[in-house]
Design a protein around this motif. Structure first.
Motif, PDB file in Angstrom:
ATOM      1  N   VAL A  15     -36.572  57.882  80.381  1.00  0.00           N
ATOM      2  CA  VAL A  15     -37.607  58.807  80.860  1.00  0.00           C
ATOM      3  C   VAL A  15     -37.767  59.938  79.849  1.00  0.00           C
ATOM      4  CG1 VAL A  15     -36.966  58.298  83.256  1.00  0.00           C
ATOM      5  CG2 VAL A  15     -36.049  60.332  82.134  1.00  0.00           C
ATOM      6  N   PRO A  16     -38.886  60.661  79.890  1.00  0.00           N
ATOM      7  CA  PRO A  16     -39.024  61.847  79.044  1.00  0.00           C
ATOM      8  C   PRO A  16     -38.297  63.039  79.652  1.00  0.00           C
ATOM      9  CG  PRO A  16     -41.016  61.529  80.335  1.00  0.00           C
ATOM     10  CD  PRO A  16     -40.113  60.367  80.658  1.00  0.00           C
ATOM     11  N   ALA A  17     -37.812  63.930  78.799  1.00  0.00           N
ATOM     12  CA  ALA A  17     -37.201  65.174  79.277  1.00  0.00           C
ATOM     13  C   ALA A  17     -38.215  66.306  79.320  1.00  0.00           C
ATOM     14  CB  ALA A  17     -36.027  65.569  78.376  1.00  0.00           C
ATOM     15  N   PHE A  18     -39.361  66.100  78.687  1.00  0.00           N
ATOM     16  CA  PHE A  18     -40.398  67.130  78.655  1.00  0.00           C
ATOM     17  C   PHE A  18     -41.311  66.935  79.851  1.00  0.00           C
ATOM     18  CE2 PHE A  18     -44.442  69.002  77.103  1.00  0.00           C
ATOM     19  CZ  PHE A  18     -43.983  70.251  76.754  1.00  0.00           C
ATOM     20  N   GLY A  19     -41.133  67.776  80.866  1.00  0.00           N
ATOM     21  CA  GLY A  19     -41.960  67.642  82.056  1.00  0.00           C
ATOM     22  C   GLY A  19     -41.186  67.924  83.317  1.00  0.00           C
ATOM     23  N   ASN A  20     -41.715  67.429  84.412  1.00  0.00           N
ATOM     24  CA  ASN A  20     -41.099  67.676  85.712  1.00  0.00           C
ATOM     25  C   ASN A  20     -39.843  66.845  85.895  1.00  0.00           C
ATOM     26  OD1 ASN A  20     -43.266  69.361  86.263  1.00  0.00           O
ATOM     27  ND2 ASN A  20     -44.455  67.717  87.219  1.00  0.00           N
ATOM     28  N   ILE A  21     -38.995  67.349  86.778  1.00  0.00           N
ATOM     29  CA  ILE A  21     -37.706  66.699  87.000  1.00  0.00           C
ATOM     30  C   ILE A  21     -37.818  65.479  87.917  1.00  0.00           C
ATOM     31  CG2 ILE A  21     -37.000  67.991  89.070  1.00  0.00           C
ATOM     32  CD1 ILE A  21     -34.271  68.407  87.679  1.00  0.00           C
ATOM     33  N   ASP A  22     -38.990  65.293  88.549  1.00  0.00           N
ATOM     34  CA  ASP A  22     -39.100  64.279  89.592  1.00  0.00           C
ATOM     35  C   ASP A  22     -38.889  62.860  89.083  1.00  0.00           C
ATOM     36  OD1 ASP A  22     -41.476  64.492  88.182  1.00  0.00           O
ATOM     37  OD2 ASP A  22     -42.741  63.975  89.884  1.00  0.00           O
ATOM     38  N   VAL A  23     -39.255  62.579  87.846  1.00  0.00           N
ATOM     39  CA  VAL A  23     -39.082  61.220  87.318  1.00  0.00           C
ATOM     40  C   VAL A  23     -37.598  60.902  87.158  1.00  0.00           C
ATOM     41  CG1 VAL A  23     -39.540  59.693  85.370  1.00  0.00           C
ATOM     42  CG2 VAL A  23     -41.327  61.219  86.198  1.00  0.00           C
ATOM     43  N   ALA A  24     -36.841  61.846  86.599  1.00  0.00           N
ATOM     44  CA  ALA A  24     -35.399  61.645  86.459  1.00  0.00           C
ATOM     45  C   ALA A  24     -34.732  61.518  87.825  1.00  0.00           C
ATOM     46  CB  ALA A  24     -34.785  62.800  85.666  1.00  0.00           C
ATOM     47  N   GLU A  25     -35.191  62.330  88.776  1.00  0.00           N
ATOM     48  CA  GLU A  25     -34.627  62.243  90.124  1.00  0.00           C
ATOM     49  C   GLU A  25     -34.902  60.890  90.763  1.00  0.00           C
ATOM     50  OE1 GLU A  25     -36.340  65.649  92.023  1.00  0.00           O
ATOM     51  OE2 GLU A  25     -34.581  66.913  91.617  1.00  0.00           O
ATOM     52  N   ALA A  26     -36.075  60.332  90.536  1.00  0.00           N
ATOM     53  CA  ALA A  26     -36.405  59.029  91.103  1.00  0.00           C
ATOM     54  C   ALA A  26     -35.458  57.959  90.574  1.00  0.00           C
ATOM     55  CB  ALA A  26     -37.853  58.662  90.774  1.00  0.00           C
ATOM     56  N   ALA A  27     -35.130  58.048  89.280  1.00  0.00           N
ATOM     57  CA  ALA A  27     -34.206  57.060  88.708  1.00  0.00           C
ATOM     58  C   ALA A  27     -32.818  57.174  89.327  1.00  0.00           C
ATOM     59  CB  ALA A  27     -34.134  57.240  87.197  1.00  0.00           C
ATOM     60  N   THR A  28     -32.343  58.406  89.512  1.00  0.00           N
ATOM     61  CA  THR A  28     -31.017  58.575  90.097  1.00  0.00           C
ATOM     62  C   THR A  28     -31.001  58.178  91.565  1.00  0.00           C
ATOM     63  OG1 THR A  28     -31.459  60.909  90.570  1.00  0.00           O
ATOM     64  CG2 THR A  28     -30.394  60.406  88.485  1.00  0.00           C
ATOM     65  N   GLN A  29     -32.102  58.425  92.274  1.00  0.00           N
ATOM     66  CA  GLN A  29     -32.184  58.023  93.674  1.00  0.00           C
ATOM     67  C   GLN A  29     -32.158  56.510  93.824  1.00  0.00           C
ATOM     68  OE1 GLN A  29     -35.643  60.046  95.182  1.00  0.00           O
ATOM     69  NE2 GLN A  29     -34.716  62.067  94.933  1.00  0.00           N
ATOM     70  N   ALA A  30     -32.619  55.811  92.795  1.00  0.00           N
ATOM     71  CA  ALA A  30     -32.548  54.349  92.805  1.00  0.00           C
ATOM     72  C   ALA A  30     -31.150  53.861  92.439  1.00  0.00           C
ATOM     73  CB  ALA A  30     -33.577  53.767  91.839  1.00  0.00           C
ATOM     74  N   GLY A  31     -30.283  54.788  92.008  1.00  0.00           N
ATOM     75  CA  GLY A  31     -28.916  54.432  91.650  1.00  0.00           C
ATOM     76  C   GLY A  31     -28.711  54.193  90.179  1.00  0.00           C
ATOM     77  N   ALA A  32     -29.758  54.372  89.362  1.00  0.00           N
ATOM     78  CA  ALA A  32     -29.669  54.098  87.930  1.00  0.00           C
ATOM     79  C   ALA A  32     -29.239  55.332  87.154  1.00  0.00           C
ATOM     80  CB  ALA A  32     -31.014  53.591  87.414  1.00  0.00           C
ATOM     81  N   ALA A  33     -28.823  55.119  85.919  1.00  0.00           N
ATOM     82  CA  ALA A  33     -28.474  56.211  85.015  1.00  0.00           C
ATOM     83  C   ALA A  33     -29.714  56.600  84.211  1.00  0.00           C
ATOM     84  CB  ALA A  33     -27.358  55.785  84.065  1.00  0.00           C
ATOM     85  N   VAL A  34     -29.893  57.889  84.021  1.00  0.00           N
ATOM     86  CA  VAL A  34     -31.047  58.407  83.286  1.00  0.00           C
ATOM     87  C   VAL A  34     -30.720  58.499  81.805  1.00  0.00           C
ATOM     88  CG1 VAL A  34     -32.530  60.430  82.946  1.00  0.00           C
ATOM     89  CG2 VAL A  34     -31.921  59.691  85.261  1.00  0.00           C
ATOM     90  N   VAL A  35     -31.643  58.007  80.984  1.00  0.00           N
ATOM     91  CA  VAL A  35     -31.532  58.140  79.532  1.00  0.00           C
ATOM     92  C   VAL A  35     -32.807  58.822  79.046  1.00  0.00           C
ATOM     93  CG1 VAL A  35     -31.393  56.927  77.325  1.00  0.00           C
ATOM     94  CG2 VAL A  35     -30.090  56.084  79.298  1.00  0.00           C
ATOM     95  N   PHE A  36     -32.648  59.900  78.291  1.00  0.00           N
ATOM     96  CA  PHE A  36     -33.809  60.650  77.810  1.00  0.00           C
ATOM     97  C   PHE A  36     -34.198  60.196  76.408  1.00  0.00           C
ATOM     98  CE2 PHE A  36     -31.831  63.680  80.820  1.00  0.00           C
ATOM     99  CZ  PHE A  36     -32.885  63.787  81.707  1.00  0.00           C
ATOM    100  N   ALA A  37     -35.510  60.096  76.176  1.00  0.00           N
ATOM    101  CA  ALA A  37     -36.035  59.800  74.842  1.00  0.00           C
ATOM    102  C   ALA A  37     -36.990  60.912  74.439  1.00  0.00           C
ATOM    103  CB  ALA A  37     -36.744  58.450  74.822  1.00  0.00           C
ATOM    104  N   ASP A  38     -37.141  61.104  73.143  1.00  0.00           N
ATOM    105  CA  ASP A  38     -37.979  62.178  72.639  1.00  0.00           C
ATOM    106  C   ASP A  38     -39.464  61.834  72.786  1.00  0.00           C
ATOM    107  OD1 ASP A  38     -38.359  64.708  71.645  1.00  0.00           O
ATOM    108  OD2 ASP A  38     -37.272  64.369  69.780  1.00  0.00           O
TER     109      ASP A  38
END
Length: 220
Positions: A15-38
């Protein structure tokens, strides 16, 4: 959508780190690990090369977020997904009426032609100007935040579109280097281009920004 596709524990989601936190939260809520790309410095969306660089055997999905009225390079990102067997999801922005988009483009063109001392946005790829985001180049003198305060003092609304990248927030802090993301968080500033703005208000924006432009290095 991630859960429906079977993404969960043991998987990674880019997911991107530039922006809202909701995308990263959705990944963690699914049980996955978040990886940020530039991100790409022009579109502020995920950079395809940066995404490919962080794909691992655990990567299950890429979440592409379109930003500020610009679209990500979905052709390349989908090609990566197809080649690496990854799910590619897109998060779009709410669509503006055609007339509003036309008016915003006209106001953006007005600012593009007149602003000095800031870097105006690239209008390519059908930019709809959900936000008109300039870059305020820092050079040890007025930085973006000081510039914003001075512009507001002259009666012009402006705002910082992304104050803190997600990988610098408490819940998702990562020891990763995302130089384009971090630079964008430091020097981007959104100026109004709403279709309702009168010419007098547009002139005020230009006057307020250009009054400070001599304090900054020329945009380049």
């Amino acid at each position: 959508m991630l859960r429906a596709a079977g993404v969960g524990a043991g998987d990674e989601v880019i997911v991107p780190a530039f922006g809202n936190i909701d995308v990263a939260e959705a990944a963690t809520q699914a049980g996955a690990a978040v990886v940020f790309a530039d991100i790409d410095p022009t579109t502020y969306c995920l950079d395809a090369d940066a995404v490919e660089a962080v794909v691992t055997s655990q990567t299950a999905a890429i979440v592409v977020v379109h930003r500020f009225g610009r679209s990500a390079d979905v052709v390349r990102l989908r090609e990566i997904g197809q080649r690496r067997g990854l799910l590619v999801l897109e998060q779009g922005e709410s669509e503006l009426p055609y007339d509003e988009v036309a008016q915003r483009r006209a106001r953006a063109a007005y600012l593009d032609a007149r602003l000095r001392g800031v870097r105006t946005p690239d209008g390519g790829d059908g930019h709809t100007y959900q936000q008109y985001v300039v870059r305020v180049p820092g050079n040890g003198r007025p930085d973006r935040d000081a510039f914003a305060r001075a512009v507001r003092a002259r009666g012009v609304e402006c705002w910082v579109p992304v104050k803190t990248p997600v990988h610098r927030t408490a819940g998702f802090r990562r020891d990763v280097r995302l130089p384009v993301t971090e630079r964008a968080a430091d020097d981007t500033l959104a100026l109004p281009v709403d279709g309702a703005l009168a010419k007098r208000e547009m002139q005020r924006i230009v006057s307020a920004c250009n009054a400070l432009g001599g304090l900054l290095q020329p945009a380049g």
